[in-house]
Design a protein around this motif. Sequence first.
Motif, PDB file in Angstrom:
ATOM      1  N   THR A 266       0.823  -1.221   0.000  1.00 42.35           N
ATOM      2  CA  THR A 266       0.000   0.000   0.000  1.00 42.35           C
ATOM      3  C   THR A 266       0.850   1.261   0.000  1.00 42.35           C
ATOM      4  O   THR A 266       0.316   2.371  -0.059  1.00 42.35           O
ATOM      5  N   LYS A 267       2.177   1.106   0.105  1.00 41.45           N
ATOM      6  CA  LYS A 267       3.110   2.241   0.057  1.00 41.45           C
ATOM      7  C   LYS A 267       2.826   3.279   1.136  1.00 41.45           C
ATOM      8  O   LYS A 267       2.795   4.482   0.896  1.00 41.45           O
ATOM      9  N   LYS A 268       2.602   2.764   2.360  1.00 42.35           N
ATOM     10  CA  LYS A 268       2.377   3.663   3.474  1.00 42.35           C
ATOM     11  C   LYS A 268       2.858   2.977   4.749  1.00 42.35           C
ATOM     12  O   LYS A 268       3.126   1.769   4.765  1.00 42.35           O
ATOM     13  N   THR A 269       2.982   3.741   5.827  1.00 45.24           N
ATOM     14  CA  THR A 269       3.334   3.197   7.136  1.00 45.24           C
ATOM     15  C   THR A 269       2.420   3.798   8.192  1.00 45.24           C
ATOM     16  O   THR A 269       1.800   4.852   7.973  1.00 45.24           O
ATOM     17  N   ASN A 270       2.357   3.124   9.337  1.00 47.41           N
ATOM     18  CA  ASN A 270       1.558   3.603  10.459  1.00 47.41           C
ATOM     19  C   ASN A 270       2.460   4.089  11.579  1.00 47.41           C
ATOM     20  O   ASN A 270       3.518   3.499  11.841  1.00 47.41           O
ATOM     21  N   LEU A 271       2.032   5.149  12.236  1.00 49.70           N
ATOM     22  CA  LEU A 271       2.657   5.609  13.468  1.00 49.70           C
ATOM     23  C   LEU A 271       1.553   5.710  14.502  1.00 49.70           C
ATOM     24  O   LEU A 271       0.581   6.455  14.312  1.00 49.70           O
ATOM     25  N   PHE A 272       1.672   4.938  15.587  1.00 57.20           N
ATOM     26  CA  PHE A 272       0.650   4.937  16.627  1.00 57.20           C
ATOM     27  C   PHE A 272       1.094   5.842  17.771  1.00 57.20           C
ATOM     28  O   PHE A 272       2.277   5.881  18.134  1.00 57.20           O
ATOM     29  N   ARG A 273       0.145   6.551  18.355  1.00 55.68           N
ATOM     30  CA  ARG A 273       0.436   7.419  19.492  1.00 55.68           C
ATOM     31  C   ARG A 273      -0.730   7.404  20.468  1.00 55.68           C
ATOM     32  O   ARG A 273      -1.869   7.109  20.095  1.00 55.68           O
ATOM     33  N   LYS A 274      -0.454   7.712  21.706  1.00 58.26           N
ATOM     34  CA  LYS A 274      -1.470   7.631  22.750  1.00 58.26           C
ATOM     35  C   LYS A 274      -2.145   8.985  22.954  1.00 58.26           C
ATOM     36  O   LYS A 274      -1.568  10.035  22.683  1.00 58.26           O
ATOM     37  N   GLN A 275      -3.375   8.911  23.451  1.00 54.49           N
ATOM     38  CA  GLN A 275      -4.123  10.114  23.829  1.00 54.49           C
ATOM     39  C   GLN A 275      -4.833   9.820  25.142  1.00 54.49           C
ATOM     40  O   GLN A 275      -5.615   8.865  25.230  1.00 54.49           O
ATOM     41  N   ALA A 276      -4.565  10.603  26.155  1.00 58.56           N
ATOM     42  CA  ALA A 276      -5.190  10.395  27.463  1.00 58.56           C
ATOM     43  C   ALA A 276      -6.703  10.542  27.353  1.00 58.56           C
ATOM     44  O   ALA A 276      -7.206  11.346  26.555  1.00 58.56           O
ATOM     45  N   LEU A 277      -7.422   9.794  28.153  1.00 56.94           N
ATOM     46  CA  LEU A 277      -8.884   9.826  28.109  1.00 56.94           C
ATOM     47  C   LEU A 277      -9.415  11.237  28.336  1.00 56.94           C
ATOM     48  O   LEU A 277     -10.356  11.671  27.668  1.00 56.94           O
ATOM     49  N   ALA A 278      -8.797  11.977  29.242  1.00 57.00           N
ATOM     50  CA  ALA A 278      -9.262  13.333  29.549  1.00 57.00           C
ATOM     51  C   ALA A 278      -9.007  14.312  28.417  1.00 57.00           C
ATOM     52  O   ALA A 278      -9.617  15.390  28.382  1.00 57.00           O
ATOM     53  N   ASP A 279      -8.109  13.951  27.488  1.00 53.68           N
ATOM     54  CA  ASP A 279      -7.763  14.865  26.389  1.00 53.68           C
ATOM     55  C   ASP A 279      -8.590  14.625  25.128  1.00 53.68           C
ATOM     56  O   ASP A 279      -8.417  15.341  24.137  1.00 53.68           O
ATOM     57  N   ILE A 280      -9.462  13.632  25.154  1.00 55.40           N
ATOM     58  CA  ILE A 280     -10.211  13.295  23.939  1.00 55.40           C
ATOM     59  C   ILE A 280     -11.218  14.378  23.590  1.00 55.40           C
ATOM     60  O   ILE A 280     -11.381  14.753  22.431  1.00 55.40           O
ATOM     61  N   SER A 281     -11.915  14.917  24.601  1.00 54.84           N
ATOM     62  CA  SER A 281     -12.953  15.929  24.347  1.00 54.84           C
ATOM     63  C   SER A 281     -12.665  17.177  25.171  1.00 54.84           C
ATOM     64  O   SER A 281     -12.366  17.083  26.365  1.00 54.84           O
ATOM     65  N   PRO A 282     -12.745  18.360  24.522  1.00 53.63           N
ATOM     66  CA  PRO A 282     -12.951  18.583  23.090  1.00 53.63           C
ATOM     67  C   PRO A 282     -11.674  18.308  22.306  1.00 53.63           C
ATOM     68  O   PRO A 282     -10.576  18.388  22.849  1.00 53.63           O
ATOM     69  N   SER A 283     -11.852  18.001  21.027  1.00 56.38           N
ATOM     70  CA  SER A 283     -10.723  17.646  20.181  1.00 56.38           C
ATOM     71  C   SER A 283     -10.012  18.906  19.708  1.00 56.38           C
ATOM     72  O   SER A 283     -10.634  19.786  19.117  1.00 56.38           O
ATOM     73  N   VAL A 284      -8.719  18.975  19.971  1.00 49.60           N
ATOM     74  CA  VAL A 284      -7.955  20.168  19.591  1.00 49.60           C
ATOM     75  C   VAL A 284      -7.203  19.976  18.281  1.00 49.60           C
ATOM     76  O   VAL A 284      -6.573  20.906  17.782  1.00 49.60           O
ATOM     77  N   GLU A 285      -7.217  18.745  17.738  1.00 47.83           N
ATOM     78  CA  GLU A 285      -6.602  18.527  16.430  1.00 47.83           C
ATOM     79  C   GLU A 285      -7.606  17.861  15.497  1.00 47.83           C
ATOM     80  O   GLU A 285      -8.579  17.262  15.934  1.00 47.83           O
ATOM     81  N   ASP A 286      -7.343  17.990  14.223  1.00 46.10           N
ATOM     82  CA  ASP A 286      -8.252  17.480  13.208  1.00 46.10           C
ATOM     83  C   ASP A 286      -8.022  15.983  13.030  1.00 46.10           C
ATOM     84  O   ASP A 286      -7.020  15.564  12.447  1.00 46.10           O
ATOM     85  N   LEU A 287      -8.943  15.175  13.558  1.00 47.19           N
ATOM     86  CA  LEU A 287      -8.830  13.720  13.498  1.00 47.19           C
ATOM     87  C   LEU A 287      -9.989  13.148  12.701  1.00 47.19           C
ATOM     88  O   LEU A 287     -11.146  13.523  12.920  1.00 47.19           O
ATOM     89  N   ARG A 288      -9.676  12.252  11.798  1.00 48.11           N
ATOM     90  CA  ARG A 288     -10.737  11.561  11.070  1.00 48.11           C
ATOM     91  C   ARG A 288     -11.361  10.480  11.947  1.00 48.11           C
ATOM     92  O   ARG A 288     -10.694   9.910  12.808  1.00 48.11           O
ATOM     93  N   TYR A 289     -12.622  10.204  11.656  1.00 52.67           N
ATOM     94  CA  TYR A 289     -13.363   9.150  12.340  1.00 52.67           C
ATOM     95  C   TYR A 289     -13.327   9.357  13.858  1.00 52.67           C
ATOM     96  O   TYR A 289     -12.803   8.543  14.606  1.00 52.67           O
ATOM     97  N   ASN A 290     -13.917  10.464  14.260  1.00 48.92           N
ATOM     98  CA  ASN A 290     -13.941  10.843  15.679  1.00 48.92           C
ATOM     99  C   ASN A 290     -15.367  11.207  16.088  1.00 48.92           C
ATOM    100  O   ASN A 290     -15.642  12.338  16.493  1.00 48.92           O
ATOM    101  N   PRO A 291     -16.315  10.259  15.988  1.00 47.95           N
ATOM    102  CA  PRO A 291     -17.728  10.593  16.190  1.00 47.95           C
ATOM    103  C   PRO A 291     -18.047  10.951  17.644  1.00 47.95           C
ATOM    104  O   PRO A 291     -17.440  10.426  18.573  1.00 47.95           O
TER     105      PRO A 291
END
Length: 803
Positions: A266-291
């Motif tokens: 697929t000519k791509k790679t993944n980079l995984f990173r953590k997000q603390a539960l308290a930092d999820i809402s409100p979202s301060v960065e543009d994330l796809r699939y964040n219902p």
Amino acid sequence: MKTSNNFFPIAGWEAGMAANYIKIAFRNLWKNKLFSFINIMGLGLAIPFALLALMHLQSTFEFDNFHPHPERIYRVLTNEITREGTVTKYASSPYLLADELKNNYPSIEKATKVVRDFGWELTTPFKSLKVNTLYVEPSFFELFGFSLTKGSISIAPNTLMLSTEAAKRFFNDANPIGQTLVHPTYGPMTVTGVLKPFKKQTQFRSDVMVSIATLEKFRPEIKQNAEWGTYETHTFVRVQPNAPSNALDLALQGVAKKTNINLTATKKTNLFRKQALADISPSVEDLRYNPYVDSMEDIYFNFFIPLMILLLAGFNYTNLTLARSLSRSKEVGVRKVMGAIRVQLVIQFICEALIIAFFAFGIGLVLLYFMKQNLQVQWLTWEVENKTLIGGMFVIFTLVLGILAGALPAVILSKFQPAMVLKGMLGPISFGKVNFRKSLIVIQFVATLGFLFMIGHMYNQFSYMATENDNFNRKGIFNLSLAGQDYRVLIDDIKKHKDVEKIGLVSMPFGGVPSQQAIKVHEKDENSSTYYYSVDKNFIENMNLTLVAGKNLPFSSTDSTGHFILLNETAVQRLRLGTPRETIGQQVFLNNGFPAQIVGIVKDFCHFHYQYKKEPLVFQYNPSQFAMLSVKVNPQVHQDAFLADMKTIWKKHHPYKELGYSWYEKELYDRYYPAEDMKIMGLASVIIFVIALMGLLGMVTYSTEKRYKEIGIRKVMGASVWEVVRILSWSFLKLLFIAAVVALPIGLVENMFMNKMFTFYAGLNIGLMVLFFGVVLTVAIGAIAYYATKAALVNPVKSLKSE
């Protein structure tokens, strides 16, 4: 010590000054009751919407705060990086990630995966409802603070758990455990549990939680290594209590290094990173699939309408205060002669504005309570957990509102020179050659008309969706749920009823999300997706569907699946079968089975969602999927009497089962018309209109004050009351016509936007736009005429006696 001794007299003097400011402010407000009432009501009408926005803002910081050990819970985000360096950020991650972390990294105490599915609709013999769906596994309940009030966690395929509200909607007071709900594609689903009520402020908002085994049953490919490049799963972990702070970071780096080999093609790679539960809402960065997680942009947008309404109300305060500048100027001059400095006058005017703001705040709280009791809008936040915090925010908001509303009039009025004031050389405040307040009136009425036009377009579309009969027939249709495949005798008995005209059979009526099947032209072709209905000949006729080529399905009374099908025009185009006429007689393959012959082409129509683009559609005679009778009745039938007869016939065949039915026209009206949403939008438009009228009142008052002596002179010179009214009114009528000229193109642009949003759009309703404009114009002209007439009737002796 000397400083300490002087403190108390100074504090006492300052307290006395503050008391004097408040006392004078109350006297001025009481002296000018009409202006005070208009200012308080204008701000009071606007404040509830701002308070709702503040509560919504606070609620975004209270998301998912009811789970155990929240400080150790993280969500895994994914950065998808292409070889060209393009980075796409996802709030989700690959399906296999949770198991990899749980099985191979000791620093992870718990890990679970959650998959959200949209567009679900579940059916009982009595009703069909749209539901919000999550796929979860048992570890979800070990990690998060959700629990069951009855039953057990769903583990086996085709099992699910209902929220308390969904259980009530489907089964009322009956025990839902062991009951069956039918999905159009996945088939029967057994209810194993009912969830305890949980907070609305959660990213896991759902009506139904389905076993993860159900997803794996119908999508076995989801567990393949190739799925490391698909990000439709939300992965959550809880780290061990004694884990180092970078343990999860190291684990995610290890997983990415290990699994990126699966993405070489697929000519791509993944980079995984953590997000603390308290930092999820409100979202301060543009994330796809964040219902269900508000971004800061969403929050800014939620504040737009309340701030617009408050701004219009603030304009009114400024207008009315400056319109009274002639009477207030002498007060300023006298106070300056008596030794008052400018700062004291500014404080005095701001103090008046603060008192008005707090009175308006009280009215706003009453209106907010009224709205809460009468508007059942699911997406509004009416309650927050931290009452002290929201109370403080309300008070600070009111203080800021009062200061901002009073600042401009305070600065302008405090600049008056006492010598010019006392010589009578000042008139009401103006803003040079361009009359600022007239511009504000135009802006207010443009905003009012623009908002009303948008409401009109929405009402027109929703009414069309709820009542139209062009796409398919919904009038005179009685839908009756079948209790099994033994329905032939039941149909024979129903046919004997004097008001029954025709009975059709269908897998599910139009309006809900239908099942999907695979379709292809040649056996070796790749499958395409198509919506699918099992129907008979009579159902097509009951729905009044238009055939653009060929003929209807042949009549059949057998229990075997028919080999003839109908397609819609989009299916013909998507499969590249030629023209509709050329398509007749050709064959296609459904679900990789035997070929089916096309006998007719149905004109494209909206069968469930007016906003979605047109998709391929197939009708086939398939008795094993029939679940509903579509009974066409006499248009003049008495519905209550007919229903009683149907219940009698039903009891004869199914004495132990309740009749499941609906009058199709009413069912679709309830489905498509968002009555509660329209209520709040209508309320907002009325408030904006009222505030604009108050602004107009301020301008009329300003004008009559400024032209008070002119009116007296004109009457002495022989002008009639009508002539004076005409002269006074014309300048305001010009403002209204200017607002109309600006607002009408805005209304047309809004219509174009709606047209692009909906595939099946009702079109421009000129009559509704004219009606709204006529109402606004009529009420505004009435207000102008009333105050102009009142000014024209004043005795000229009274207005000229000072000369």
